[in-house]
Design a protein around this motif. Structure first.
Motif, PDB file in Angstrom:
ATOM      1  N   LEU A   1    -103.969 -86.442 -36.477  1.00  0.00           N
ATOM      2  CA  LEU A   1    -104.672 -85.158 -36.542  1.00  0.00           C
ATOM      3  C   LEU A   1    -105.648 -84.993 -35.384  1.00  0.00           C
ATOM      4  CD1 LEU A   1    -105.594 -85.121 -40.345  1.00  0.00           C
ATOM      5  CD2 LEU A   1    -103.779 -83.828 -39.257  1.00  0.00           C
ATOM      6  N   SER A   2    -105.700 -83.774 -34.877  1.00  0.00           N
ATOM      7  CA  SER A   2    -106.709 -83.331 -33.920  1.00  0.00           C
ATOM      8  C   SER A   2    -107.413 -82.162 -34.577  1.00  0.00           C
ATOM      9  CB  SER A   2    -106.022 -82.883 -32.621  1.00  0.00           C
ATOM     10  OG  SER A   2    -106.867 -82.066 -31.839  1.00  0.00           O
ATOM     11  N   SER A   3    -108.742 -82.116 -34.491  1.00  0.00           N
ATOM     12  CA  SER A   3    -109.441 -81.040 -35.191  1.00  0.00           C
ATOM     13  C   SER A   3    -110.685 -80.580 -34.457  1.00  0.00           C
ATOM     14  CB  SER A   3    -109.847 -81.490 -36.600  1.00  0.00           C
ATOM     15  OG  SER A   3    -110.564 -80.460 -37.255  1.00  0.00           O
ATOM     16  N   ALA A   4    -110.969 -79.290 -34.610  1.00  0.00           N
ATOM     17  CA  ALA A   4    -112.257 -78.749 -34.210  1.00  0.00           C
ATOM     18  C   ALA A   4    -113.343 -79.388 -35.066  1.00  0.00           C
ATOM     19  CB  ALA A   4    -112.258 -77.232 -34.401  1.00  0.00           C
ATOM     20  N   GLY A   5    -114.590 -79.307 -34.599  1.00  0.00           N
ATOM     21  CA  GLY A   5    -115.705 -79.891 -35.333  1.00  0.00           C
ATOM     22  C   GLY A   5    -116.003 -81.300 -34.857  1.00  0.00           C
TER      23      GLY A   5
ATOM     24  N   GLU B   1    -109.079 -87.260 -34.814  1.00  0.00           N
ATOM     25  CA  GLU B   1    -110.012 -87.273 -33.694  1.00  0.00           C
ATOM     26  C   GLU B   1    -110.367 -85.828 -33.345  1.00  0.00           C
ATOM     27  OE1 GLU B   1    -112.496 -88.090 -31.790  1.00  0.00           O
ATOM     28  OE2 GLU B   1    -111.616 -90.026 -31.244  1.00  0.00           O
ATOM     29  N   ASN B   2    -111.516 -85.646 -32.731  1.00  0.00           N
ATOM     30  CA  ASN B   2    -111.953 -84.321 -32.281  1.00  0.00           C
ATOM     31  C   ASN B   2    -110.954 -83.722 -31.292  1.00  0.00           C
ATOM     32  OD1 ASN B   2    -113.539 -83.188 -29.650  1.00  0.00           O
ATOM     33  ND2 ASN B   2    -114.298 -82.250 -31.530  1.00  0.00           N
ATOM     34  N   ASP B   3    -110.786 -82.397 -31.333  1.00  0.00           N
ATOM     35  CA  ASP B   3    -109.747 -81.756 -30.514  1.00  0.00           C
ATOM     36  C   ASP B   3    -110.004 -81.875 -29.012  1.00  0.00           C
ATOM     37  OD1 ASP B   3    -111.939 -80.004 -30.675  1.00  0.00           O
ATOM     38  OD2 ASP B   3    -110.733 -78.237 -31.129  1.00  0.00           O
ATOM     39  N   VAL B   4    -111.250 -81.768 -28.581  1.00  0.00           N
ATOM     40  CA  VAL B   4    -111.527 -81.908 -27.144  1.00  0.00           C
ATOM     41  C   VAL B   4    -111.323 -83.360 -26.714  1.00  0.00           C
ATOM     42  CG1 VAL B   4    -113.212 -81.572 -25.308  1.00  0.00           C
ATOM     43  CG2 VAL B   4    -113.126 -79.960 -27.220  1.00  0.00           C
TER      44      VAL B   4
ATOM     45  N   THR C   1    -104.717 -70.527 -38.710  1.00  0.00           N
ATOM     46  CA  THR C   1    -105.660 -71.424 -39.381  1.00  0.00           C
ATOM     47  C   THR C   1    -106.303 -70.746 -40.577  1.00  0.00           C
ATOM     48  OG1 THR C   1    -106.161 -72.444 -37.254  1.00  0.00           O
ATOM     49  CG2 THR C   1    -107.696 -72.877 -39.050  1.00  0.00           C
ATOM     50  N   GLU C   2    -106.581 -69.435 -40.425  1.00  0.00           N
ATOM     51  CA  GLU C   2    -107.351 -68.693 -41.432  1.00  0.00           C
ATOM     52  C   GLU C   2    -108.656 -69.427 -41.734  1.00  0.00           C
ATOM     53  OE1 GLU C   2    -104.194 -66.313 -44.114  1.00  0.00           O
ATOM     54  OE2 GLU C   2    -104.037 -68.485 -44.348  1.00  0.00           O
ATOM     55  N   ALA C   3    -109.381 -69.677 -40.644  1.00  0.00           N
ATOM     56  CA  ALA C   3    -110.605 -70.488 -40.723  1.00  0.00           C
ATOM     57  C   ALA C   3    -111.617 -69.921 -41.704  1.00  0.00           C
ATOM     58  CB  ALA C   3    -111.224 -70.608 -39.334  1.00  0.00           C
ATOM     59  N   HIS C   4    -111.620 -68.604 -41.868  1.00  0.00           N
ATOM     60  CA  HIS C   4    -112.597 -67.976 -42.756  1.00  0.00           C
ATOM     61  C   HIS C   4    -112.444 -68.426 -44.209  1.00  0.00           C
ATOM     62  CE1 HIS C   4    -109.002 -65.436 -43.062  1.00  0.00           C
ATOM     63  NE2 HIS C   4    -109.444 -65.057 -44.241  1.00  0.00           N
TER      64      HIS C   4
ATOM     65  N   ILE D   1    -100.708 -82.944 -35.918  1.00  0.00           N
ATOM     66  CA  ILE D   1    -101.253 -81.655 -36.347  1.00  0.00           C
ATOM     67  C   ILE D   1    -102.553 -81.398 -35.586  1.00  0.00           C
ATOM     68  CG2 ILE D   1    -102.065 -80.269 -38.296  1.00  0.00           C
ATOM     69  CD1 ILE D   1    -100.445 -82.121 -40.146  1.00  0.00           C
ATOM     70  N   ASP D   2    -102.625 -80.250 -34.930  1.00  0.00           N
ATOM     71  CA  ASP D   2    -103.794 -79.862 -34.120  1.00  0.00           C
ATOM     72  C   ASP D   2    -104.455 -78.654 -34.780  1.00  0.00           C
ATOM     73  OD1 ASP D   2    -105.645 -79.378 -32.124  1.00  0.00           O
ATOM     74  OD2 ASP D   2    -104.194 -78.457 -30.760  1.00  0.00           O
ATOM     75  N   ILE D   3    -105.627 -78.876 -35.361  1.00  0.00           N
ATOM     76  CA  ILE D   3    -106.314 -77.830 -36.127  1.00  0.00           C
ATOM     77  C   ILE D   3    -107.341 -77.144 -35.240  1.00  0.00           C
ATOM     78  CG2 ILE D   3    -107.705 -77.333 -38.176  1.00  0.00           C
ATOM     79  CD1 ILE D   3    -106.675 -80.134 -39.224  1.00  0.00           C
ATOM     80  N   GLY D   4    -107.050 -75.923 -34.841  1.00  0.00           N
ATOM     81  CA  GLY D   4    -107.976 -75.130 -34.045  1.00  0.00           C
ATOM     82  C   GLY D   4    -108.582 -74.011 -34.858  1.00  0.00           C
ATOM     83  N   GLY D   5    -109.523 -73.305 -34.274  1.00  0.00           N
ATOM     84  CA  GLY D   5    -110.171 -72.223 -35.007  1.00  0.00           C
ATOM     85  C   GLY D   5    -109.262 -71.054 -35.298  1.00  0.00           C
ATOM     86  N   THR D   6    -108.234 -70.852 -34.475  1.00  0.00           N
ATOM     87  CA  THR D   6    -107.310 -69.722 -34.631  1.00  0.00           C
ATOM     88  C   THR D   6    -105.961 -70.156 -35.173  1.00  0.00           C
ATOM     89  OG1 THR D   6    -108.377 -68.581 -32.784  1.00  0.00           O
ATOM     90  CG2 THR D   6    -106.196 -67.811 -33.433  1.00  0.00           C
ATOM     91  N   ALA D   7    -105.409 -71.245 -34.636  1.00  0.00           N
ATOM     92  CA  ALA D   7    -104.065 -71.675 -35.026  1.00  0.00           C
ATOM     93  C   ALA D   7    -104.031 -73.167 -35.324  1.00  0.00           C
ATOM     94  CB  ALA D   7    -103.060 -71.351 -33.918  1.00  0.00           C
TER      95      ALA D   7
END
Length: 295
Positions: A63-67, A106-109, A32-35, A6-12
């Motif tokens: 998992l991969s995630s922003a932040g 882990e962080n997405d980048v 994602t519905e980040a808001h 699962i790759d959690i980005g700011g948009t998708a």
């Protein structure tokens, strides 16, 4: 057995199954519905785990995630305002205790950089720097196909590097490029995006050509600054506008020759990301596998 990536980005949120050989068996995405904030994202991830666990023989969740991510604790410890209430989200604990599945995050980048290092553009480079150019600029340093995290899991937050005219990401991101072009055309920012800017530059729009040239020069300044510290064998560039590699590679190579000492520049290879939209999922999978090698 398969791994749910699962790759959690700011948009998708991109997600799907990857088998033990590293082949992506299926891939999907949802907004994602980040808001709505961290708790809502955690709920979406848990629902995916529940749905897949009911129909698949899962070995674990990658998992991969922003932040900013603490990969030991398996939680987010810092996030910008784009995802409210995300810091403190404990993905690893919630999934392992709630579903009895091994979970790693882990962080997405970092995931993108790891994917390129293991099976992409930089797999033959002992020391590789991966930069993702988008809303901001993210960085990952891999050494012998392992992520270098630094002392507190915040290594390679390169977007905040101070250059002469501002921070690296305020000067060399896609956001900066779009804002520059819109301002010079006296247009609302919403009228422009990276794709249109490159199309118009190729058609002869001087403003777009000059804006891209400025971005390339700032990008080279940032790469040179990082290179003086970590001395990578290769720099891999990812992000939407880096699909324009045929347009960018020659001017970027020339700009690096201006900003980097010849003895370093001639030993530095420049490449573009191979995995693109699957980088986050693949990197999350590789990170999981490094923590849970097959017995």
């Amino acid at each position: 057995m398969t791994i749910l990536a699962i790759d959690i980005g700011g948009t998708a949120i991109k997600y799907g199954l990857i088998n033990e050989e590293g082949t992506i068996l299926e891939k999907h995405q949802m907004p994602t519905e980040a808001h709505l904030g961290g708790p809502a994202i955690l709920a979406k991830v848990c629902q995916l785990v529940e749905d897949y666990q009911a129909k698949e023989n899962l070995r674990g969740v990658a998992l991969s995630s922003a932040g900013m991510v603490d990969p030991i604790k398996g939680e987010i410890f810092y996030s910008g305002p784009q995802i409210p209430d995300y810091a403190g989200t404990q993905f690893k604990r919630v999934i392992e205790e709630g579903y009895g599945l091994a979970c790693e995050i882990e962080n997405d980048v970092n995931c993108a950089g790891l994917a390129e290092s293991v099976s992409g553009s930089s797999q033959d480079a002992p020391v590789a720097l991966c930069l993702t150019i988008g809303t901001g600029i993210g960085g990952c340093l891999t050494i012998d196909q392992k992520i270098f995290h630094g002392g507190s899991f915040s290594a390679c937050e390169v977007g905040y590097i101070a250059l002469k005219d501002g921070t690296f990401q305020d000067l060399a991101s896609t956001t900066a490029l779009v804002a520059d072009v819109a301002k010079r055309h006296q247009d609302p920012v919403e009228k422009w995006d990276g794709k249109r800017i490159f199309e118009e530059a190729k058609a002869g729009n001087l403003i777009c050509q000059e804006a891209i040239a400025r971005l390339v020069d700032y990008l080279a300044q940032g790469i040179a600054t990082i290179s003086y510290v970590v001395n990578p064998n290769m720099v891999v560039l990812g992000g939407g506008i880096m699909a324009q590699k045929d347009y960018l590679k020659e001017p970027l190579t020339e700009a690096l020759q201006r900003h980097l000492l010849p003895s370093l520049c001639e030993r530095l290879s420049l490449a573009f990301a191979q995995h693109e939209n699957t980088a986050g999922m693949l990197g999350a999978y590789y990170h999981f596998k490094s923590k849970h090698p097959k017995e």
